[in-house]
Write a protein that holds these residues in place. Sequence first.
Motif, mmCIF file in Angstrom:
data_model
loop_
_atom_site.group_PDB
_atom_site.id
_atom_site.type_symbol
_atom_site.label_atom_id
_atom_site.label_comp_id
_atom_site.label_asym_id
_atom_site.label_seq_id
_atom_site.Cartn_x
_atom_site.Cartn_y
_atom_site.Cartn_z
ATOM 1 N N GLU A 207 49.592 166.191 6.405
ATOM 2 C CA GLU A 207 50.442 167.200 6.926
ATOM 3 C C GLU A 207 49.996 168.507 6.654
ATOM 4 O O GLU A 207 49.907 169.377 7.562
ATOM 5 C CB GLU A 207 51.746 166.980 6.126
ATOM 6 C CG GLU A 207 52.867 168.199 6.488
ATOM 7 C CD GLU A 207 54.231 167.920 5.645
ATOM 8 O OE1 GLU A 207 54.780 168.890 5.698
ATOM 9 O OE2 GLU A 207 54.281 166.651 5.068
ATOM 10 N N ALA B 11 52.867 160.099 11.693
ATOM 11 C CA ALA B 11 53.928 160.979 11.409
ATOM 12 C C ALA B 11 53.659 162.285 10.664
ATOM 13 O O ALA B 11 53.890 163.379 10.834
ATOM 14 C CB ALA B 11 54.934 160.268 10.783
ATOM 15 N N LEU C 236 54.315 166.196 11.767
ATOM 16 C CA LEU C 236 55.276 166.716 10.972
ATOM 17 C C LEU C 236 54.502 168.289 10.766
ATOM 18 O O LEU C 236 54.896 169.117 10.653
ATOM 19 C CB LEU C 236 55.574 166.292 9.639
ATOM 20 C CG LEU C 236 56.717 166.942 8.761
ATOM 21 C CD1 LEU C 236 57.815 167.462 9.260
ATOM 22 C CD2 LEU C 236 56.908 166.015 7.606
ATOM 23 N N LEU D 237 63.486 169.697 11.164
ATOM 24 C CA LEU D 237 62.222 169.682 10.399
ATOM 25 C C LEU D 237 62.329 169.160 9.099
ATOM 26 O O LEU D 237 61.690 168.486 8.454
ATOM 27 C CB LEU D 237 61.479 171.000 10.481
ATOM 28 C CG LEU D 237 60.797 171.254 11.686
ATOM 29 C CD1 LEU D 237 60.425 172.744 11.632
ATOM 30 C CD2 LEU D 237 59.392 170.378 11.829
ATOM 31 N N ALA E 29 63.144 165.430 9.164
ATOM 32 C CA ALA E 29 61.948 164.538 9.091
ATOM 33 C C ALA E 29 61.016 164.535 7.895
ATOM 34 O O ALA E 29 60.520 163.577 7.732
ATOM 35 C CB ALA E 29 61.275 165.211 10.432
ATOM 36 N N ARG E 30 60.993 165.794 6.948
ATOM 37 C CA ARG E 30 60.253 165.899 6.108
ATOM 38 C C ARG E 30 61.018 165.008 4.933
ATOM 39 O O ARG E 30 60.214 164.185 4.285
ATOM 40 C CB ARG E 30 60.426 167.020 5.709
ATOM 41 C CG ARG E 30 59.362 167.496 4.175
ATOM 42 C CD ARG E 30 59.463 168.681 3.854
ATOM 43 N NE ARG E 30 60.864 169.103 2.859
ATOM 44 C CZ ARG E 30 61.240 168.678 1.774
ATOM 45 N NH1 ARG E 30 60.603 167.716 1.199
ATOM 46 N NH2 ARG E 30 62.353 168.909 1.507
ATOM 47 N N LEU F 263 60.277 161.218 5.934
ATOM 48 C CA LEU F 263 58.770 161.000 5.585
ATOM 49 C C LEU F 263 58.364 160.936 4.165
ATOM 50 O O LEU F 263 57.748 159.826 3.672
ATOM 51 C CB LEU F 263 57.762 162.140 6.309
ATOM 52 C CG LEU F 263 56.192 161.893 6.039
ATOM 53 C CD1 LEU F 263 55.740 160.666 7.036
ATOM 54 C CD2 LEU F 263 55.507 162.989 6.431
ATOM 55 N N ALA G 128 59.685 157.004 10.883
ATOM 56 C CA ALA G 128 59.253 158.412 10.408
ATOM 57 C C ALA G 128 58.391 158.560 11.696
ATOM 58 O O ALA G 128 58.173 159.665 12.043
ATOM 59 C CB ALA G 128 58.297 157.914 9.363
ATOM 60 N N LYS H 223 60.348 159.849 14.662
ATOM 61 C CA LYS H 223 61.204 160.963 14.400
ATOM 62 C C LYS H 223 60.092 162.006 14.545
ATOM 63 O O LYS H 223 60.292 163.220 15.068
ATOM 64 C CB LYS H 223 61.955 160.933 13.105
ATOM 65 C CG LYS H 223 62.483 162.363 12.652
ATOM 66 C CD LYS H 223 63.888 162.756 13.713
ATOM 67 C CE LYS H 223 64.397 163.849 13.192
ATOM 68 N NZ LYS H 223 65.577 164.303 14.005
ATOM 69 N N CYS H 224 58.859 162.114 13.780
ATOM 70 C CA CYS H 224 58.249 163.218 13.624
ATOM 71 C C CYS H 224 57.445 163.449 14.750
ATOM 72 O O CYS H 224 56.924 164.869 15.155
ATOM 73 C CB CYS H 224 57.079 162.839 12.548
ATOM 74 S SG CYS H 224 57.847 162.856 10.895
ATOM 75 N N THR H 225 57.081 162.349 15.691
ATOM 76 C CA THR H 225 56.294 162.714 16.976
ATOM 77 C C THR H 225 57.166 163.133 18.059
ATOM 78 O O THR H 225 56.983 164.291 18.688
ATOM 79 C CB THR H 225 55.561 161.312 17.400
ATOM 80 O OG1 THR H 225 56.710 160.417 17.697
ATOM 81 C CG2 THR H 225 54.469 160.850 16.448
#
Length: 380
Positions: free
Chosen positions: A78, A246, A250, A291, A294-295, A298, A320, A323-325
């Motif tokens: 990340e 992911a 993110l 965000l 998502a964090r 993850l 994960a 959501k993140c992509t």
Amino acid sequence: MPRVLTDERRDLVAAIEDFCRRECGSKEVRDKLTSSGQHPHSQEIYAKMADLGWLGIAIGEEYGGAGLGMTDLCLFLEETAYWQAPIGGFATTIISAAAYEKFATEEQKRTVLEGVVAGRVEAISMSEPEAGSDVGGLTCRAERRDGGYVINGQKTWCSNAHIADHILLVARTSSGGSKHHGLTQFMVPTTTDGLEIRGIDTMGGREVNDLYFTDCFVPESAVVGTEGEGWKQLMSGLNLERMILAALMLGTARRAFDDTVGYVQQREQFGQPIGSFQAIKHRIADMATELECARLLLDDVAAAIDAKPDAIFAREASMAKLKCTELAKHVTLEGMQMLGGYGYATEYGMEALLRSTVVSTVYGGTSEIQRDIIGKTYGL
């Protein structure tokens, strides 16, 4: 919400930030390292990270790595993505390394894993022109002959093959039973006779390749794991692949968000910063909330994997990745819209962030496939 980290993890994040600021902290420096983004992997930066011990963060200590878990790996991914460190070869390297660490012979492990720690790149090849999401439909064959295997067929979309030491190849060794039976993994050096690596031009630069195998011979010792068990071996690595993607997205989404906020705070129209307009302010608030969600997702999935490293978290890892992509693509598109014409200009960098995110909902299992997997875990 501030991230609660151990002292060791806080120090890791701070060290990555300091390194990236110094070594690749400006667009001008990154352009020089990557030929203006055409080669997203800089071996110069990669080697320096190897010297710091970071490339072995998830490699066992017996092979020179740090032996850390999913949480630490995700933090590294990340943060390097946030700072746009040009280490495009790392994701496929660590995915491949995990397979070798689980299934390879000791000699294969020494060759690959110690190489990874030292700064070598590895690649993995599954997709074919007629077998993308349906990996079980692959037809590239490896036939037993003369004490080894002769490989014939084509692979495609193989990331980083052109800079890798080896290809972790998934090929068909038998056709009996279901389509998922009879798949085998092979360790194929990229210098092997009969292997041609041909680049595919993409909006992300020199990343992916077609592979052509023509009577390509590898010894029996090239088999990774058990012949015919390649599908099960692949499935055991799905947590890792999805979490890697992911975490990278993110970090990229965070960068796009911060760049957007910085711009709307400074850009004035109609006598005031555009960030003060409700239309912009609410979009920023929504992105910030997403965000954070998502964090938290993850981090939670990474912690669950660390608690049970041998378990397959199909639902959670797919969530994960999905959501993140999808969020990264949304945030960069929003960033481009809010930056207006500057979002389209290469000078400001938002367009580069957009190019790096739009493909993330395709590779490593499309968003549609992730949703299908999640649905199946509910018996649907």
